[in-house]
Scaffold this motif. Structure first.
Motif, PDB file in Angstrom:
ATOM      1  N   GLY A  18       3.301  -5.422  -7.684  1.00  0.00           N
ATOM      2  CA  GLY A  18       1.959  -4.867  -7.538  1.00  0.00           C
ATOM      3  C   GLY A  18       1.989  -3.400  -7.152  1.00  0.00           C
ATOM      4  N   ALA A  19       2.943  -3.022  -6.302  1.00  0.00           N
ATOM      5  CA  ALA A  19       3.064  -1.618  -5.886  1.00  0.00           C
ATOM      6  C   ALA A  19       3.406  -0.730  -7.072  1.00  0.00           C
ATOM      7  CB  ALA A  19       4.124  -1.482  -4.798  1.00  0.00           C
TER       8      ALA A  19
ATOM      9  N   VAL B 225      -9.827   3.747  -6.054  1.00  0.00           N
ATOM     10  CA  VAL B 225      -8.779   2.754  -6.283  1.00  0.00           C
ATOM     11  C   VAL B 225      -7.880   2.644  -5.052  1.00  0.00           C
ATOM     12  CG1 VAL B 225      -6.711   2.228  -7.643  1.00  0.00           C
ATOM     13  CG2 VAL B 225      -8.801   2.987  -8.787  1.00  0.00           C
ATOM     14  N   THR B 226      -7.536   3.776  -4.443  1.00  0.00           N
ATOM     15  CA  THR B 226      -6.695   3.767  -3.247  1.00  0.00           C
ATOM     16  C   THR B 226      -7.378   3.046  -2.097  1.00  0.00           C
ATOM     17  OG1 THR B 226      -5.683   5.867  -3.901  1.00  0.00           O
ATOM     18  CG2 THR B 226      -5.452   5.224  -1.600  1.00  0.00           C
TER      19      THR B 226
ATOM     20  N   LEU C 256      -0.982   3.258 -12.065  1.00  0.00           N
ATOM     21  CA  LEU C 256      -2.423   3.464 -12.230  1.00  0.00           C
ATOM     22  C   LEU C 256      -2.881   4.737 -11.521  1.00  0.00           C
ATOM     23  CD1 LEU C 256      -5.233   2.563 -13.116  1.00  0.00           C
ATOM     24  CD2 LEU C 256      -5.314   1.085 -11.077  1.00  0.00           C
ATOM     25  N   LEU C 257      -2.436   4.921 -10.287  1.00  0.00           N
ATOM     26  CA  LEU C 257      -2.834   6.105  -9.535  1.00  0.00           C
ATOM     27  C   LEU C 257      -2.318   7.388 -10.187  1.00  0.00           C
ATOM     28  CD1 LEU C 257      -2.347   4.774  -5.896  1.00  0.00           C
ATOM     29  CD2 LEU C 257      -4.511   5.346  -7.005  1.00  0.00           C
TER      30      LEU C 257
ATOM     31  N   HIS D 199       0.814  -1.211   0.000  1.00  0.00           N
ATOM     32  CA  HIS D 199       0.000   0.000   0.000  1.00  0.00           C
ATOM     33  C   HIS D 199       0.852   1.267   0.000  1.00  0.00           C
ATOM     34  CE1 HIS D 199      -2.168   3.231   2.254  1.00  0.00           C
ATOM     35  NE2 HIS D 199      -3.156   2.903   1.442  1.00  0.00           N
TER      36      HIS D 199
ATOM     37  N   ALA E  35       3.263   2.417  -3.168  1.00  0.00           N
ATOM     38  CA  ALA E  35       2.597   3.011  -4.327  1.00  0.00           C
ATOM     39  C   ALA E  35       2.270   4.481  -4.072  1.00  0.00           C
ATOM     40  CB  ALA E  35       1.328   2.234  -4.661  1.00  0.00           C
TER      41      ALA E  35
ATOM     42  N   SER F 191      -9.685   0.737  -2.346  1.00  0.00           N
ATOM     43  CA  SER F 191      -9.732  -0.690  -2.673  1.00  0.00           C
ATOM     44  C   SER F 191      -8.374  -1.351  -2.443  1.00  0.00           C
ATOM     45  CB  SER F 191     -10.168  -0.865  -4.127  1.00  0.00           C
ATOM     46  OG  SER F 191     -10.188  -2.217  -4.493  1.00  0.00           O
ATOM     47  N   LEU F 192      -7.307  -0.656  -2.822  1.00  0.00           N
ATOM     48  CA  LEU F 192      -5.951  -1.167  -2.591  1.00  0.00           C
ATOM     49  C   LEU F 192      -5.700  -1.361  -1.102  1.00  0.00           C
ATOM     50  CD1 LEU F 192      -3.042  -1.778  -3.635  1.00  0.00           C
ATOM     51  CD2 LEU F 192      -2.584   0.682  -3.401  1.00  0.00           C
ATOM     52  N   ASP F 193      -6.070  -0.367  -0.326  1.00  0.00           N
ATOM     53  CA  ASP F 193      -5.892  -0.417   1.130  1.00  0.00           C
ATOM     54  C   ASP F 193      -6.631  -1.615   1.731  1.00  0.00           C
ATOM     55  OD1 ASP F 193      -5.174   0.385   3.700  1.00  0.00           O
ATOM     56  OD2 ASP F 193      -6.822   1.827   3.862  1.00  0.00           O
TER      57      ASP F 193
ATOM     58  N   SER G 236       0.309  -0.347  -9.188  1.00  0.00           N
ATOM     59  CA  SER G 236      -0.647   0.546  -8.518  1.00  0.00           C
ATOM     60  C   SER G 236      -0.206   1.998  -8.622  1.00  0.00           C
ATOM     61  CB  SER G 236      -0.794   0.149  -7.049  1.00  0.00           C
ATOM     62  OG  SER G 236      -1.342  -1.148  -6.926  1.00  0.00           O
TER      63      SER G 236
END
Length: 232
Positions: free
Chosen positions: A176-177, A197-198, A183-184, A106, A109, A200-202, A180
């Motif tokens: 993955g980071a 999105v943040t 994407l962000l 988390h 990213a 959901s990632l969290d 992410s």
């Protein structure tokens, strides 16, 4: 970076040794000290940029610790570690992995996006620094696992910790980071979507952390002896 290291060292002195946050803090302090030495030693072509990314990265963790200490709501990715930090059935290696999962999955990213905003550059400009930071983390992972292994029972295939070790990968979390962060950054001009999105990632990283902190070592309560049956 000196200020960040000072805060981590203060935590190390203040927290009980077996506290789950203390376990992760010791691991992360070692990582940050190693990165500091590498940056000072010329291991990064752009030391100012690398230090900025490293400091922003650390500040997400420290902000979560401070929020928990003051009774505020913490990010979902960190919540399992704070909730189970004193559980007698959780092993030190689990605490370390749960903290690394939250921080890499988390915080990293978000730190990349924050550094890009500050430096007015895209994630592509930070990719080399990101990879070098990641290489340092991966190089330390094996040492971390060796130091925190619970003992020879880990070699047994049936041991639950063996299953946990095989279920989580720092390399996959790092990949993955980066995805992410890209994407962000792409969504930076649509803040509502970026926030979704943040969030959901969290939540997703928090769910993985909760699984990593499944209690494994609580002794089973002894059941009372069964009374003898009359016909026995």
């Amino acid at each position: 970076m000196d200020a960040v290291l000072a805060r981590m060292r203060a935590l190390d002195q203040r927290l009980p040794a077996h506290d789950g946050v203390a376990v992760f803090n010791r691991v992360y302090l070692t990582v940050t000290e190693t990165l500091h030495r590498r940056i000072d030693g010329g291991g990064f072509p752009e030391p100012r940029r690398a230090e900025g990314l490293t400091v922003r990265f650390a500040e997400y963790y420290l902000a979560a610790v401070e929020a928990a200490a003051e009774g505020y709501r913490t990010p979902a990715c960190w919540r399992p570690l704070f909730q189970y930090r004193r559980h007698p059935g959780i092993r030190p290696l689990q605490y370390a992995l749960a903290g690394i999962n939250a921080h890499i999955g988390h915080d990293l990213a978000l730190a990349v996006v924050s550094a890009c905003r500050s430096l007015d550059c895209s994630p592509a400009a930070l990719e080399g620094d990101f990879d070098r930071v990641g290489d340092t983390l991966v190089a330390l992972e094996e040492r971390i696992r060796e130091e925190l292994m619970p003992g020879p029972d880990l070699l047994e295939v049936a041991d639950p910790v063996t299953h946990l070790l095989g279920s989580w990968s720092l390399q996959r979390a790092r990949d993955g980071a980066w995805a992410s962060a890209r994407l962000l950054w792409t969504l930076r001009r649509t803040p509502d979507l970026a926030e979704d999105v943040t969030r959901s990632l969290d939540a997703g990283v928090g769910l993985v952390g909760r699984c990593l902190l499944t209690p494994l070592g609580v002794p089973r309560p002894r059941l009372p002896d069964r009374p003898a049956l009359a016909w026995q």
